[in-house]
Design an enzyme around this catalytic site. Structure first.
Site, PDB file in Angstrom:
ATOM      1  N   TYR A  33      -9.891   2.162   7.930  1.00 54.20           N
ATOM      2  CA  TYR A  33      -9.036   1.140   7.265  1.00 54.20           C
ATOM      3  C   TYR A  33      -7.767   1.984   6.753  1.00 54.20           C
ATOM      4  O   TYR A  33      -7.907   2.966   6.068  1.00 54.20           O
ATOM      5  CB  TYR A  33      -9.746   0.523   6.166  1.00 54.20           C
TER       6      TYR A  33
ATOM      7  N   HIS B 163      -1.273  -1.828  13.804  1.00 55.97           N
ATOM      8  CA  HIS B 163      -0.909  -0.412  13.157  1.00 55.97           C
ATOM      9  C   HIS B 163      -0.531   0.603  14.196  1.00 55.97           C
ATOM     10  O   HIS B 163      -1.134   0.578  14.906  1.00 55.97           O
ATOM     11  CB  HIS B 163      -1.974  -0.034  11.925  1.00 55.97           C
TER      12      HIS B 163
ATOM     13  N   HIS C  42       0.923  -1.153  -0.014  1.00 52.74           N
ATOM     14  CA  HIS C  42       0.143   0.001  -0.024  1.00 52.74           C
ATOM     15  C   HIS C  42       0.875   1.314  -0.041  1.00 52.74           C
ATOM     16  O   HIS C  42       0.639   2.220  -0.743  1.00 52.74           O
ATOM     17  CB  HIS C  42      -0.924  -0.043   1.390  1.00 52.74           C
TER      18      HIS C  42
END
Length: 340
Positions: free
Chosen positions: A287, A198, A19
């Site tokens: 997200y 995260h 990503h």
């Protein structure tokens, strides 16, 4: 804490980190990183598009290189590490899974939204039939309490998952919340419990240690924090911390430090740090892979990316609904135009 814990690490930079580099991994990069991680004795290395098998698309971002070529390259240089693949039912297919298994992938991580574990049944069962180690991956785990999380995890376990992960996709959980959820999972499950964090609120390491203290034995990290949003629990730091705590991971500390510095850092488009956007994602609970999409929408519509992310959080938009980012940005731009 006992020093007898058996912590098995999965390095996710070659999937989650996709990503951060707009899915532009090359065969050479994947080969070099995998070879080095294999020599450092990292047990599992995850390799696919950031959104898993079949993720290369206009909606999720086109890969520079066919992910099957990346998986094949990784397998070819890994004689110790097992290559893992991520699959989100609805994006990836059973055929994608079979192709990955045929290339030598040994672990299938089947990911669903935290309330939709039932859609993973066919994929977990197929992975077991293919002889793969199986992981159930419950994304956006901050959106439910312990009772619902356990309910969904037990479904994945019943389908044959060897491990079920609590996944803090948004980097929104705090250590006491991770501790409570992990304790509940350990009390109710017979399979391994894992944690994937995260770092959007700068507590990924604290959250990971809380999970380990409550019994999680399968842990994800991304080297040099190369993951979506603000990145994940930083692998080389985690290895050093656990070694200082007397917890053996089997990973060579010096070698993992060198990989981070000499091989991974040079390919980062920018240092992985907690900027206002990634902080907003953790704050809003959205997200992590939404960041690049929100930034693009911000430029296109002239709307503050934080406003886009906060609105996505209010609407509880989840992975797989990336098309909503454009809709929300356009709607916000329209409201601003009307107000002026």
């Amino acid at each position: 804490m006992s020093n007898q814990l058996d912590i098995k690490l999965t390095e996710v930079a070659l999937r989650d980190g996709s990503h951060a580099i707009s899915h532009q991994y090359t065969v050479e990069q994947v080969t070099n990183i995998t070879k080095a991680l294999n020599e450092a004795r990292v047990p599992y290395i995850e390799v696919t598009h950031g959104d898993g098998l079949g993720g290369s698309s206009l909606q999720y971002g086109r890969s520079l290189t066919d992910e099957l070529k990346l998986i094949e390259a990784a397998v070819s240089v890994a004689d110790f590490s097992k290559i893992a693949v991520l699959l989100l039912p609805g994006i990836g297919t059973i055929e994608n899974l079979k192709e990955a298994a045929n290339l030598g992938a040994k672990m299938a991580r089947v990911a669903t939204h935290v309330t939709e574990a039932d859609v993973s049944k066919q994929h977990i069962e197929t992975a077991k039939e293919l002889g793969m180690e199986t992981v159930g991956f419950l994304m956006m785990s901050h959106m439910v309490g312990s009772e619902k999380l356990v309910e969904q995890a037990k479904l994945m376990e019943s389908y044959g998952a060897d491990t079920v992960y609590m996944v803090d996709s948004a980097g929104a959980l705090l250590p006491h919340e991770v501790r409570e959820r992990t304790r509940a999972l350990k009390q109710e499950l017979s399979c391994h419990v894992g944690f994937h964090g995260h770092n959007n609120l700068s507590v990924a390491m604290g959250n990971t240690l809380a999970a380990i203290e409550e019994g999680a034995t399968r842990i994800d990290g991304s080297i040099r924090c190369l993951g979506a949003g603000a990145g994940n629990t930083q692998t080389e730091v985690l290895v050093a911390v656990l070694e200082k705590m007397g917890i053996e991971t089997g990973v060579d500390v010096y070698k993992i430090m060198d990989i981070a510095e000499d091989i991974v850092a040079p390919i980062l488009p920018k240092p992985q740090e907690i900027d206002r956007d990634s902080l907003t994602m953790g704050y809003a609970g959205v997200y992590s892979s939404f960041l690049l999409h929100a930034n693009r929408a911000s430029k296109k519509f002239g709307v503050d990316s934080r406003d886009i992310l906060m609105e996505l959080g209010r609407r509880e938009i989840v992975g797989g609904q990336e098309d909503m980012i454009i809709d929300v940005a356009a709607e916000l731009a329209g409201k601003e135009k009307t107000a002026t």
